[in-house]
Design a protein around this motif. Structure first.
Motif, PDB file in Angstrom:
ATOM      1  N   ARG A 288      48.744  55.341 -14.360  1.00  0.00           N
ATOM      2  CA  ARG A 288      49.288  54.465 -15.399  1.00  0.00           C
ATOM      3  C   ARG A 288      49.345  53.064 -14.791  1.00  0.00           C
ATOM      4  NH1 ARG A 288      54.269  56.688 -16.596  1.00  0.00           N
ATOM      5  NH2 ARG A 288      55.103  55.509 -14.876  1.00  0.00           N
ATOM      6  N   ASP A 289      48.645  52.106 -15.409  1.00  0.00           N
ATOM      7  CA  ASP A 289      48.589  50.763 -14.825  1.00  0.00           C
ATOM      8  C   ASP A 289      49.830  49.949 -15.167  1.00  0.00           C
ATOM      9  OD1 ASP A 289      48.163  49.731 -17.401  1.00  0.00           O
ATOM     10  OD2 ASP A 289      46.189  48.910 -16.943  1.00  0.00           O
ATOM     11  N   SER A 290      49.864  48.706 -14.690  1.00  0.00           N
ATOM     12  CA  SER A 290      51.044  47.860 -14.872  1.00  0.00           C
ATOM     13  C   SER A 290      51.287  47.482 -16.329  1.00  0.00           C
ATOM     14  CB  SER A 290      50.928  46.603 -14.012  1.00  0.00           C
ATOM     15  OG  SER A 290      49.810  45.838 -14.422  1.00  0.00           O
ATOM     16  N   LEU A 291      50.288  47.670 -17.197  1.00  0.00           N
ATOM     17  CA  LEU A 291      50.446  47.412 -18.626  1.00  0.00           C
ATOM     18  C   LEU A 291      50.793  48.698 -19.394  1.00  0.00           C
ATOM     19  CD1 LEU A 291      47.478  44.956 -19.222  1.00  0.00           C
ATOM     20  CD2 LEU A 291      49.889  44.409 -18.843  1.00  0.00           C
ATOM     21  N   LYS A 292      51.102  49.787 -18.638  1.00  0.00           N
ATOM     22  CA  LYS A 292      51.491  51.095 -19.187  1.00  0.00           C
ATOM     23  C   LYS A 292      50.340  51.833 -19.868  1.00  0.00           C
ATOM     24  CE  LYS A 292      55.719  50.256 -17.949  1.00  0.00           C
ATOM     25  NZ  LYS A 292      56.013  50.502 -16.577  1.00  0.00           N
ATOM     26  N   ARG A 293      49.097  51.470 -19.554  1.00  0.00           N
ATOM     27  CA  ARG A 293      47.925  52.181 -20.078  1.00  0.00           C
ATOM     28  C   ARG A 293      47.578  53.308 -19.106  1.00  0.00           C
ATOM     29  NH1 ARG A 293      44.013  47.121 -20.507  1.00  0.00           N
ATOM     30  NH2 ARG A 293      44.590  47.223 -18.322  1.00  0.00           N
ATOM     31  N   VAL A 294      47.060  54.418 -19.627  1.00  0.00           N
ATOM     32  CA  VAL A 294      46.751  55.593 -18.801  1.00  0.00           C
ATOM     33  C   VAL A 294      45.236  55.742 -18.674  1.00  0.00           C
ATOM     34  CG1 VAL A 294      46.982  58.106 -18.630  1.00  0.00           C
ATOM     35  CG2 VAL A 294      48.891  56.725 -19.474  1.00  0.00           C
ATOM     36  N   PHE A 295      44.779  56.024 -17.454  1.00  0.00           N
ATOM     37  CA  PHE A 295      43.358  56.179 -17.149  1.00  0.00           C
ATOM     38  C   PHE A 295      43.135  57.462 -16.367  1.00  0.00           C
ATOM     39  CE2 PHE A 295      44.154  51.716 -17.648  1.00  0.00           C
ATOM     40  CZ  PHE A 295      43.038  51.223 -18.304  1.00  0.00           C
ATOM     41  N   GLU A 296      41.962  58.065 -16.583  1.00  0.00           N
ATOM     42  CA  GLU A 296      41.558  59.251 -15.818  1.00  0.00           C
ATOM     43  C   GLU A 296      40.233  58.957 -15.131  1.00  0.00           C
ATOM     44  OE1 GLU A 296      40.672  64.038 -16.303  1.00  0.00           O
ATOM     45  OE2 GLU A 296      41.221  62.866 -18.061  1.00  0.00           O
ATOM     46  N   ARG A 297      40.091  59.443 -13.893  1.00  0.00           N
ATOM     47  CA  ARG A 297      38.848  59.238 -13.149  1.00  0.00           C
ATOM     48  C   ARG A 297      37.889  60.395 -13.407  1.00  0.00           C
ATOM     49  NH1 ARG A 297      38.029  57.164  -7.004  1.00  0.00           N
ATOM     50  NH2 ARG A 297      35.860  56.633  -7.302  1.00  0.00           N
ATOM     51  N   TRP A 298      36.693  60.075 -13.919  1.00  0.00           N
ATOM     52  CA  TRP A 298      35.657  61.054 -14.233  1.00  0.00           C
ATOM     53  C   TRP A 298      34.560  61.006 -13.180  1.00  0.00           C
ATOM     54  CZ3 TRP A 298      35.730  64.199 -18.634  1.00  0.00           C
ATOM     55  CH2 TRP A 298      36.811  63.979 -19.495  1.00  0.00           C
ATOM     56  N   GLN A 299      33.817  62.100 -13.046  1.00  0.00           N
ATOM     57  CA  GLN A 299      32.754  62.206 -12.049  1.00  0.00           C
ATOM     58  C   GLN A 299      31.694  61.121 -12.224  1.00  0.00           C
ATOM     59  OE1 GLN A 299      32.579  64.556  -9.484  1.00  0.00           O
ATOM     60  NE2 GLN A 299      30.814  63.458  -8.727  1.00  0.00           N
ATOM     61  N   LEU A 300      31.110  61.011 -13.413  1.00  0.00           N
ATOM     62  CA  LEU A 300      30.004  60.083 -13.633  1.00  0.00           C
ATOM     63  C   LEU A 300      30.440  58.763 -14.254  1.00  0.00           C
ATOM     64  CD1 LEU A 300      27.355  62.641 -14.944  1.00  0.00           C
ATOM     65  CD2 LEU A 300      27.607  61.735 -12.625  1.00  0.00           C
ATOM     66  N   ALA A 301      31.479  58.782 -15.078  1.00  0.00           N
ATOM     67  CA  ALA A 301      31.864  57.592 -15.836  1.00  0.00           C
ATOM     68  C   ALA A 301      32.891  56.720 -15.125  1.00  0.00           C
ATOM     69  CB  ALA A 301      32.396  58.012 -17.203  1.00  0.00           C
ATOM     70  N   GLY A 302      33.420  57.158 -14.003  1.00  0.00           N
ATOM     71  CA  GLY A 302      34.444  56.378 -13.314  1.00  0.00           C
ATOM     72  C   GLY A 302      35.774  56.448 -14.053  1.00  0.00           C
TER      73      GLY A 302
END
Length: 98
Positions: free
Chosen positions: A58-72
């Motif tokens: 969760r970044d400083s703007l409260k957005r959530v990200f997931e790390r994928w194999q090919l897509a980053g």
């Protein structure tokens, strides 16, 4: 019967409360048979790049990200960006054998 006071030491463990304890490193807390790990902060891009595939932040703007194999890194919500604003909190990260 004497009432327990918390926290107290018991061998290599610190008893925090009923059915709740931690080891000397305090890197994990066990509560009712489940292990809980503290969330860590990623402050620089190199730490973010070192997280394994499957990690969620969760970044400083409260957005959530997931790390994928090919897509980053990909947004887990309606935000159409892959730019993560640091610092970020690691919400989940697969344990990798070392």
């Amino acid at each position: 019967m004497t009432a327990q006071t918390y926290p107290h030491k018991s061998g290599d463990f610190t008893i925090i409360g009923p059915e709740c304890f931690t080891d000397e490193s305090a890197s994990v807390i066990a509560y009712k048979g489940e292990n809980y790990y503290p969330q860590r902060q990623v402050k620089i891009a190199e730490e973010l790049d070192a997280l394994p595939v499957g990690s969620v932040v969760r970044d400083s703007l409260k957005r959530v990200f997931e790390r994928w194999q090919l897509a980053g890194w990909q947004s887990a919500g309606p935000t159409l960006t892959s730019e993560i604003r640091l610092p970020a909190t690691v919400l989940d990260s697969p344990r990798v054998a070392q």
